[in-house]
Write an enzyme that holds these catalytic residues in place. Structure first.
Site, mmCIF file in Angstrom:
data_model
loop_
_atom_site.group_PDB
_atom_site.id
_atom_site.type_symbol
_atom_site.label_atom_id
_atom_site.label_comp_id
_atom_site.label_asym_id
_atom_site.label_seq_id
_atom_site.Cartn_x
_atom_site.Cartn_y
_atom_site.Cartn_z
ATOM 1 N N ASP A 44 0.781 -1.251 0.000
ATOM 2 C CA ASP A 44 0.000 0.000 0.000
ATOM 3 C C ASP A 44 0.812 1.300 0.000
ATOM 4 O O ASP A 44 1.808 1.403 0.711
ATOM 5 C CB ASP A 44 -0.874 0.105 1.256
ATOM 6 C CG ASP A 44 -1.673 -1.126 1.532
ATOM 7 O OD1 ASP A 44 -1.691 -2.027 0.694
ATOM 8 O OD2 ASP A 44 -2.271 -1.180 2.617
ATOM 9 N N TRP A 68 5.740 -10.378 0.873
ATOM 10 C CA TRP A 68 5.245 -9.648 2.052
ATOM 11 C C TRP A 68 5.780 -10.283 3.331
ATOM 12 O O TRP A 68 5.709 -11.490 3.501
ATOM 13 C CB TRP A 68 3.710 -9.672 2.056
ATOM 14 C CG TRP A 68 3.121 -8.825 3.139
ATOM 15 C CD1 TRP A 68 2.727 -7.536 3.039
ATOM 16 C CD2 TRP A 68 2.864 -9.221 4.499
ATOM 17 N NE1 TRP A 68 2.243 -7.091 4.257
ATOM 18 C CE2 TRP A 68 2.316 -8.104 5.159
ATOM 19 C CE3 TRP A 68 3.061 -10.407 5.218
ATOM 20 C CZ2 TRP A 68 1.947 -8.132 6.502
ATOM 21 C CZ3 TRP A 68 2.701 -10.433 6.558
ATOM 22 C CH2 TRP A 68 2.152 -9.302 7.191
ATOM 23 N N SER A 107 -0.332 -0.010 7.429
ATOM 24 C CA SER A 107 -0.693 1.210 6.701
ATOM 25 C C SER A 107 -1.194 2.355 7.574
ATOM 26 O O SER A 107 -1.755 2.143 8.651
ATOM 27 C CB SER A 107 -1.755 0.890 5.657
ATOM 28 O OG SER A 107 -1.125 0.255 4.579
HETATM 29 C C1 FRU Z 1 -4.044 -3.511 2.596
HETATM 30 C C2 FRU Z 1 -3.406 -4.044 3.870
HETATM 31 C C3 FRU Z 1 -3.739 -3.145 5.033
HETATM 32 C C4 FRU Z 1 -2.606 -3.386 5.982
HETATM 33 C C5 FRU Z 1 -1.440 -3.602 5.049
HETATM 34 C C6 FRU Z 1 -0.437 -4.609 5.534
HETATM 35 O O1 FRU Z 1 -3.428 -3.917 1.431
HETATM 36 O O2 FRU Z 1 -3.816 -5.380 4.092
HETATM 37 O O3 FRU Z 1 -5.006 -3.362 5.595
HETATM 38 O O4 FRU Z 1 -2.397 -2.307 6.831
HETATM 39 O O5 FRU Z 1 -1.989 -4.027 3.815
HETATM 40 O O6 FRU Z 1 0.720 -4.590 4.756
#
Ligand code: FRU
Length: 494
Positions: A44, A68, A107
Site C-alpha cells: 500500500d 510480504w 498502513s
Molecule cells: C491492505 C493491507 C492493510 C494493511 C497492510 C499490511 O493492502 O492489508 O489493511 O495495513 O496491507 O501490509
C-alpha cells in the site's frame, strides 16, 4: 533503548537495500515511469502528502525479499510524482506493539502538525494472544528521520471489534480538530470508525462513519474520507465483497453527528490490480489518489504476485489519478497531467476505419507508451471492437468493447504465459456520441481508462520487450476511430 532499536533496524534494512539496488535495477520487468521500491516487496501507498515543497510517498515495504513480510515504511520524495529520490526507511518494526515478523508497521497516513510531520500507522504484533493491531504515532522535525511516540499505542480496538481487525488510520484536520477514520470489522460486517482529537495523541471515539450491511463486505481496509466539491467521498478496499477491490461512496457528512450518508456508489477500477488507494491534496488543490497495483492472496481471482520476485522485487503503484466530481454526483479518475511532460515521439491519426482485418497502431516503442483515441459511436456498425496490447511472440492482452452485450473486458489469459483472468465491467453508452479510450502501458502494467474516466481497468502483465505491437480490429461491422494520439514516454526510473 527502543529508539536505538528502530535506528538499528533501519540501518540493517538500509544496508540490505544498498547491497541489492544495482542488481535489482537491471530487472527485465522493472517499470519505466510507475513508482516502485528500490528492492524487495512493496504494497500500500502510505502517508501521501505534499510537505515542505515536495511530494512524499511512503509505502508498505519489506526490503529483505520480493514477498510480504516484516513490514517497514519506505519513503521517497518527488517534484512531479514521476521522478523519485529515495530517502532512508521512515519506520521499522522495533517495539512490543509493532515488532512481529508477520506484522510490523502497517498502513497509515501523514499530517503536518506544530511544524512537524506526523505519521499515524497501525502497529501489528502477536505476543502470544493472537494478532493485535493498534494505532500508533511517529513524528519528525525534518520530514526524514522519524521517532515513535513514547506513549504508543494511542488507540486500541473498541469492544466488539476483534484485535486483528482494526487498522489503517487516515487522519485529517477540520476547523482545528483532528479526525481519524479506521477500518474495522464488527460481527463480521465492515465498519469505518471515526475518532477525533485536538493533539493527534489523545483520541475519542466519535461515531461509526459508515458500515456494511453485508453488501460491502466484512472488513474495510484503508478507508479514506475527504470533501470534494459540496460532497464527501468515502473510499475503501473491501474484504469479502467478491471481486471488488476499491469502492467509492459519494454523499453528505455532518460534523455534528459524525455520520455519512451516501447517494452514489461505484468502483474506482474494475481491473485486478488496483488496491488500497489513498488520497491527498496537491498544492494546487487537486485531490489525488494512488493505488497499489497488485492483489492479495485472499481475493477470488488471485493467482500469484507475478514473476518479479525472481528479480528481487515485487509491486508498483498505479499512476496517480485526480478525482473529479461530475454534475450527476459521480466520480472520474483521471491520470495526473504531469504524465504529459514525459511524452516523446508523438504520432497522430485523424481518422481510421477498422473492420475484420487486424491493423496496427503506433505509440512510442509499444511497451512504455501512452495512447488516446475515440470511437465514433454514431457511425459504428460493429458488434465488437478489439484492441490488442503488448502483442508479439504469440502473446497479447485483449481489450474487448462488446457493444452488443454492453460489456468491456480485459483478457490477460494469453498475456505473458503467467498472468490469468478476464476483468469485466458494464459499458454504459446509451445516448453517447463517442467513447473515449486512454491507455497507459508500462513494462509490467496496463491501465485502460474509458467513458470519461469512469470505467477503468488496471491489470498487470509481465510482457517482454518483443511484445510491442498494438492491433485493432472489429467484428460484425466497422468502427471509426478518431483522434488517435500515440506517445512514447521518457524513462524515469533508471
Ligand atoms: C491492505 C493491507 C492493510 C494493511 C497492510 C499490511 O493492502 O492489508 O489493511 O495495513 O496491507 O501490509
Amino acid at each position: 533503548m527502543s529508539k536505538k532499536l528502530m535506528l538499528k533496524n533501519i540501518e540493517k534494512a538500509q544496508q540490505e537495500i544498498d547491497r541489492k539496488t544495482e542488481v535489482v535495477k537491471q530487472g527485465r520487468m522493472r517499470q519505466h515511469y510507475h513508482f516502485m521500491a528500490q528492492t524487495g516487496w512493496l504494497n500500500d501507498p502510505n502517508g501521501l502528502i505534499f510537505y515542505k515543497g515536495k511530494y512524499h510517498f511512503f509505502y508498505q515495504y519489506n526490503p529483505y525479499c520480493g514477498f510480504w513480510d516484516y513490514i517497514h515504511w519506505g519513503h521517497a520524495v518527488s517534484d512531479d510524482m514521476l521522478h523519485w529520490e529515495y530517502l532512508p526507511i521512515a519506520l521499522a518494526p522495533s517495539e512490543h506493539y509493532d515488532d512481529h515478523r508477520k506484522g510490523g508497521c502497517f498502513s497509515g497516513s501523514a499530517i503536518e502538525h506544530d511544524g512537524k510531520l506526523f505519521l499515524a500507522y497501525t502497529g501489528t504484533t502477536n505476543n502470544g494472544n493472537g494478532f493485535e493491531q493498534t494505532q500508533c504515532i511517529a513524528y519528525s522535525e525534518d520530514g526524514i528521520h522519524f521517532e515513535k511516540y513514547d506513549g504508543n499505542p494511542v488507540l486500541k480496538a473498541p469492544e466488539g471489534v476483534p484485535a486483528d481487525q482494526f487498522r489503517d488510520p487516515k487522519v485529517w484536520e477540520h476547523e482545528g480538530t483532528y479526525y481519524m477514520v479506521c477500518g474495522a470489522s464488527r460481527e463480521n460486517r465492515a465498519q469505518a470508525l471515526l475518532y477525533r482529537s485536538t493533539d493527534l495523541i489523545h483520541w475519542e471515539f466519535f461515531n461509526v462513519l459508515a458500515e456494511s450491511r453485508g453488501e460491502w463486505g466484512s472488513m474495510w481496509e484503508c478507508p479514506d474520507f475527504y470533501p470534494l466539491g459540496d460532497k464527501y467521498v468515502l473510499m475503501f478496499s473491501p474484504m469479502g465483497a467478491g471481486e471488488r477491490t476499491a469502492v467509492y461512496l459519494v454523499g453528505d457528512f455532518d460534523y455534528e453527528t459524525g455520520k455519512f450518508t451516501c447517494q452514489v456508489s461505484g468502483e474506482m477500477d474494475w481491473g485486478f490490480d488496483f488496491y488500497a488507494p489513498q488520497s491527498f491534496l496537491a498544492p494546487d488543490g487537486r485531490r489525488l489518489i494512488v493505488g497499489w497495483a497488485n492483489e492479495w492472496d485472499w481475493m477470488p481471482f488471485w493467482k500469484d504476485w507475478g514473476p518479479t520476485y525472481r528479480e528481487g522485487w515485487c509491486g508498483s503503484f498505479n499512476i496517480p489519478r485526480e478525482v473529479l466530481l461530475t454534475e450527476d454526483g459521480d466520480l472520474q479518475f483521471v491520470p495526473i497531467r504531469e504524465i504529459e511532460t514525459l511524452r516523446k515521439n508523438t504520432s497522430f491519426v485523424e481518422s481510421m476505419v477498422v473492420s475484420g482485418e487486424e491493423q496496427e497502431l503506433q505509440a512510442g516503442d509499444g511497451v512504455s507508451f501512452e495512447m488516446k483515441m475515440k470511437i465514433n459511436l454514431e457511425r459504428a456498425t460493429a458488434e465488437q471492437f478489439r484492441l490488442q496490447l503488448r502483442c508479439g511472440e504469440g502473446k497479447k492482452t485483449v481489450c474487448l468493447f462488446d457493444f452488443k452485450n454492453a460489456q468491456m473486458s480485459v483478457d490477460r489469459n494469453e498475456a505473458d504465459g503467467w498472468s490469468r483472468g478476464v476483468s469485466r465491467s458494464v459499458m454504459y453508452l446509451q445516448g453517447k456520441k463517442e467513447l473515449d479510450i486512454h491507455i497507459l502501458s508500462d513494462q509490467s502494467s496496463l491501465e485502460i481508462f474509458t467513458d470519461q474516466y469512469r470505467n477503468n481497468h488496471s491489470v498487470n502483465v509481465f510482457a517482454g520487450d518483443g511484445q510491442n505491437q498494438i492491433l485493432v480490429s472489429a467484428a460484425g461491422g466497422t468502427v471509426i476511430l478518431e483522434d488517435i494520439e500515440g506517445y512514447g514516454l521518457t524513462e524515469c526510473n533508471r
